[in-house]
Design an enzyme around this catalytic site. Sequence first.
Site: not given
Ligand SMILES: [Zn+2]
Length: 284
Positions: A82, A181, A211, A230-231
């Site tokens: 990532d 975040g 998220s 993406n999490i």
């Molecule tokens: Zn990212």
Amino acid sequence: MSLVPVSELLKHAEAGGYAVGAFNCNNMEIVQAIVAAAEAENAPVIMQASQGAIKYAGIDYIVALARLAAERTTIPVALHLDHGTSFEQVIQCVRAGFSSVMIDGSKLPLEDNIALTRRVLDVARAVGVSVEAELGKIGGTEDDISVSDRDALFTDPEEAARFVRETGVDALAVAIGTAHGQYKGKPELDFARLAKIRSLVKIPIVLHGSSGVPDEDVRKAIGLGVCKVNIDTNIREAFVAAARQVLADNPKEIDPRKMLGPAREAAIGLIREKIRVFGSSHKA
Ligand SMILES: [Zn+2]
């Protein structure tokens, strides 16, 4: 199974109209949780390592954990880097056994981002590793983005078309209003921009900072061409909340397993929920 390239999973996701969850891992418990959740949902899954994870666990440990987890299951599992920071780091990860990498040249001028991505692709292609790149600037949730900033920071659809044409990259991360975040308020995604990008770019789109994005917005984004979601933050929250609860209930507990076991269970539950939202259950 051995680790598979992300591009292979995204090809099926694109054809099937769902997204594959990309879950960040930092330690053994989270690696186990990701694979256990994917097995329970019969879903393909991506494990990914951030810069923080590499710093914390080391490239070799992450690869060893991910390889073992993949070998012990019949579910297709990818190991993805990532936000790769440099050509050198990407090559280190490819050499160590990652099946997919992201090269993040989004802070560079467009020409330089294209050149860096092409350089990575030349090497990755030769060894069957897939490559994700980023265009536009995905902020942190602490960044207050004004409406006038959005045009400057968000992915420009025409630039995205040029970027993909000139690089031939496998997947593209876009900036459309998500952030890394914990969100303070509700994120406002620019769906019109996503639709425009998708009309010009015929490769899988990646949504970072997912998220805290409401489920219905994630589903809408998937409907508009997002194939990888993406999490990270949500896993941390679930993992640490469970660990914290154990310590609150048993302040004298000294066995790390009594804390990490329930944390792992909580992560499994959270990841299963996400997989269902992404529509990738029963797609393994
Ligand atoms: Zn990212």
